[in-house]
Design a protein around this motif. Sequence first.
Motif, mmCIF file in Angstrom:
data_model
loop_
_atom_site.group_PDB
_atom_site.id
_atom_site.type_symbol
_atom_site.label_atom_id
_atom_site.label_comp_id
_atom_site.label_asym_id
_atom_site.label_seq_id
_atom_site.Cartn_x
_atom_site.Cartn_y
_atom_site.Cartn_z
ATOM 1 N N UNK A 1 -36.313 12.201 -17.317
ATOM 2 C CA UNK A 1 -35.273 11.190 -17.102
ATOM 3 C C UNK A 1 -35.638 9.835 -17.702
ATOM 4 N N UNK A 2 -36.427 9.848 -18.756
ATOM 5 C CA UNK A 2 -36.814 8.599 -19.422
ATOM 6 C C UNK A 2 -35.622 7.971 -20.144
ATOM 7 N N UNK A 3 -35.635 6.662 -20.230
ATOM 8 C CA UNK A 3 -34.616 5.913 -20.964
ATOM 9 C C UNK A 3 -34.775 6.210 -22.459
ATOM 10 N N UNK A 4 -33.710 6.636 -23.137
ATOM 11 C CA UNK A 4 -33.818 6.935 -24.574
ATOM 12 C C UNK A 4 -34.346 5.764 -25.400
ATOM 13 N N UNK A 5 -34.029 4.534 -25.018
ATOM 14 C CA UNK A 5 -34.544 3.380 -25.746
ATOM 15 C C UNK A 5 -36.065 3.310 -25.644
ATOM 16 N N UNK A 6 -36.609 3.622 -24.466
ATOM 17 C CA UNK A 6 -38.059 3.639 -24.300
ATOM 18 C C UNK A 6 -38.702 4.711 -25.179
ATOM 19 N N UNK A 7 -38.018 5.836 -25.327
ATOM 20 C CA UNK A 7 -38.536 6.919 -26.176
ATOM 21 C C UNK A 7 -38.583 6.470 -27.639
ATOM 22 N N UNK A 8 -37.503 5.855 -28.088
ATOM 23 C CA UNK A 8 -37.433 5.364 -29.471
ATOM 24 C C UNK A 8 -38.529 4.334 -29.717
ATOM 25 N N UNK A 9 -38.697 3.406 -28.782
ATOM 26 C CA UNK A 9 -39.720 2.376 -28.943
ATOM 27 C C UNK A 9 -41.114 2.981 -29.007
ATOM 28 N N UNK A 10 -41.383 3.982 -28.187
ATOM 29 C CA UNK A 10 -42.706 4.615 -28.180
ATOM 30 C C UNK A 10 -43.005 5.280 -29.517
ATOM 31 N N UNK A 11 -42.019 5.969 -30.071
ATOM 32 C CA UNK A 11 -42.219 6.634 -31.364
ATOM 33 C C UNK A 11 -42.375 5.597 -32.468
ATOM 34 N N UNK A 12 -41.575 4.554 -32.429
ATOM 35 C CA UNK A 12 -41.688 3.501 -33.431
ATOM 36 C C UNK A 12 -43.062 2.835 -33.385
ATOM 37 N N UNK A 13 -43.566 2.591 -32.173
ATOM 38 C CA UNK A 13 -44.894 1.995 -32.028
ATOM 39 C C UNK A 13 -45.999 2.918 -32.550
ATOM 40 N N UNK A 14 -45.723 4.229 -32.538
ATOM 41 C CA UNK A 14 -46.699 5.198 -33.057
ATOM 42 C C UNK A 14 -46.656 5.290 -34.583
ATOM 43 N N UNK A 15 -45.699 4.580 -35.208
ATOM 44 C CA UNK A 15 -45.670 4.524 -36.657
ATOM 45 C C UNK A 15 -44.602 5.381 -37.326
ATOM 46 N N UNK A 16 -43.660 5.867 -36.549
ATOM 47 C CA UNK A 16 -42.587 6.702 -37.108
ATOM 48 C C UNK A 16 -41.250 6.053 -36.800
ATOM 49 N N UNK A 17 -40.217 6.432 -37.550
ATOM 50 C CA UNK A 17 -38.895 5.860 -37.376
ATOM 51 C C UNK A 17 -38.054 6.810 -36.541
ATOM 52 N N UNK A 18 -37.711 6.384 -35.323
ATOM 53 C CA UNK A 18 -36.938 7.239 -34.414
ATOM 54 C C UNK A 18 -35.579 6.640 -34.123
ATOM 55 N N UNK A 19 -34.630 7.547 -33.879
ATOM 56 C CA UNK A 19 -33.287 7.152 -33.469
ATOM 57 C C UNK A 19 -32.816 8.151 -32.420
ATOM 58 N N UNK A 20 -32.150 7.629 -31.398
ATOM 59 C CA UNK A 20 -31.619 8.502 -30.334
ATOM 60 C C UNK A 20 -30.264 9.061 -30.718
#
Length: 65
Positions: A46-65
Amino acid sequence: MTTTLTVEGMSCGNCEATVVEALEGVDGVTSATADNETDSATVEGDADPLDLVLAVNEAGYDAQA
């Protein structure tokens, strides 16, 4: 709840592992998978999709929900 992200920049298994690790570090995630062949990641929980995108972006990849 299942959330699917588009993740650009993954090219190998190590990339997938980095994305999964980043996603599993987000509060509310119960499991995550990533697939560089389809440029996607699937997250259960039940994580917030924005938090998921931010986590992937911080890991160095480009994410979009």
